[in-house]
Design an enzyme around this catalytic site. Structure first.
Site, short mmCIF file in Angstrom:
data_model
loop_
_atom_site.label_atom_id
_atom_site.label_comp_id
_atom_site.label_asym_id
_atom_site.label_seq_id
_atom_site.Cartn_x
_atom_site.Cartn_y
_atom_site.Cartn_z
N HIS A 41 4.73 -19.84 2.07
CA HIS A 41 5.23 -20.42 0.81
C HIS A 41 6.22 -21.55 1.05
O HIS A 41 6.55 -22.30 0.14
CB HIS A 41 5.77 -19.34 -0.12
N ASP A 89 1.92 -13.92 3.58
CA ASP A 89 2.82 -15.08 3.52
C ASP A 89 3.34 -15.47 4.91
O ASP A 89 4.52 -15.32 5.22
CB ASP A 89 4.00 -14.78 2.58
N SER A 183 13.70 -18.01 3.82
CA SER A 183 12.27 -17.66 4.00
C SER A 183 11.79 -18.09 5.37
O SER A 183 12.19 -19.14 5.88
CB SER A 183 11.42 -18.35 2.94
C1 LIG Z 1 9.50 -24.07 -1.11
C2 LIG Z 1 10.36 -22.81 -1.11
C3 LIG Z 1 11.65 -23.07 -0.34
C4 LIG Z 1 10.68 -22.41 -2.57
C5 LIG Z 1 11.48 -21.10 -2.57
O1 LIG Z 1 11.25 -20.26 -1.75
N1 LIG Z 1 12.42 -20.94 -3.55
C6 LIG Z 1 13.29 -19.86 -3.68
C7 LIG Z 1 14.16 -19.91 -4.76
C8 LIG Z 1 15.07 -18.88 -4.96
C9 LIG Z 1 15.15 -17.80 -4.07
C10 LIG Z 1 14.28 -17.76 -2.97
C11 LIG Z 1 14.34 -16.62 -2.01
C12 LIG Z 1 14.03 -16.84 -0.65
C13 LIG Z 1 14.08 -15.76 0.24
C14 LIG Z 1 14.43 -14.46 -0.21
C15 LIG Z 1 14.71 -14.27 -1.57
C16 LIG Z 1 15.01 -12.91 -2.11
N2 LIG Z 1 16.08 -12.22 -1.51
C17 LIG Z 1 14.69 -15.34 -2.46
C18 LIG Z 1 13.37 -18.80 -2.76
#
Ligand SMILES: CC(C)CC(=O)Nc1cccc(-c2cccc(CN)c2)c1
Length: 232
Positions: A41, A89, A183
């Site tokens: 993602h 993912d 992520s």
């Molecule tokens: C292109 C991508 C970077 C878009 C994206 O991932 N947005 C986004 C926005 C808010 C929280 C998160 C997020 C990530 C990792 C873990 C978590 C939950 N703990 C949330 C991720």
């Protein structure tokens, strides 16, 4: 990373920062000299551009002797990954050349036995993702320790409501949690990468939405076959 602390510099030499135009987008980690594992993602908002991979870094901006930005030869998302759910993912990135391994750049072994990590096991996760609810982005690597929660608890109606498959795992997200930009990073339990951070419900630090990870062991065959097919 919410509720964590600055990582000890270079104690996580496997950590990678996936960057576009010099900006950190997602985490990742070195699984072989020429391969980084991350989350599919992370390519969502890149409109086809290819990442560059920063290895050996603690600070994203300060000059550091072992920091090096690598070009990516190939980006391979898992064929089952899609933007509608968190399934499969995973993203494999082949570097243009083998990474130069040293004290600050090292491969992290991943779990190859497909067995759940026991609930309450304390694991750690690191990243350059946001460190406050207001979205503050850190300059240096942060880390936090989190306990694994059982799939049954994570799948409860009031949590992720039966969307957590046997190829996913969860950690408690009360106050201390992963967040945007984390992520792709590894969940490390007893020195072994067990999972890869996925965005899940894209909320952070809310105990009702535990952090979700793609378990790595179920994808061992895919990872090995991609690395073997592109070898040389
Ligand atoms: C292109 C991508 C970077 C878009 C994206 O991932 N947005 C986004 C926005 C808010 C929280 C998160 C997020 C990530 C990792 C873990 C978590 C939950 N703990 C949330 C991720």
């Amino acid at each position: 990373i919410l509720g964590g602390s600055e990582a000890k510099p270079h104690l996580k030499p496997y950590m990678a920062s996936l960057q576009l135009d010099g900006q950190h987008v997602c985490g990742g980690f070195l699984i072989a000299e020429q391969w980084v594992l991350s989350a599919a993602h992370c390519t969502e908002e890149t409109d086809g551009k290819v990442f560059q991979v920063l290895l050996g870094a603690h600070s994203l901006t300060e000059p550091e002797p072992h920091k090096r930005l690598y070009r990516v030869r190939a980006q391979i998302p898992h064929p089952g990954s899609n933007i509608h759910n968190n399934k499969d993912d995973l993203l494999l990135l082949q570097l243009e050349e083998k990474a130069e391994l040293n004290e600050h750049v090292r491969v992290l072994p991943f779990q190859r036995e497909d067995r759940d990590v026991a609930a309450d096991t304390v694991c750690e996760v690191a990243g350059w993702g946001t460190i406050s609810h207001s979205g503050r982005r850190p300059n240096v690597l942060y880390q936090v320790e989190r306990p694994v929660i059982s799939r049954d608890v994570c799948n409860h109606r009031t949590r992720h409501d039966h969307t957590i498959t046997e190829k996913m795992m969860c950690t408690d997200s009360r106050r201390k949690d992963t967040c945007k930009g984390d992520s792709g990073g590894p969940l490390v339990c007893n020195g072994v990468a067990e999972g890869v951070v996925t965005a899940g419900s894209r909320v952070c630090g809310n105990y009702k939405k535990p952090a979700i990870y793609t378990r790595i062991a179920p994808y061992m065959a895919w990872i090995d076959s991609v690395m073997a097919s592109a070898a040389g």
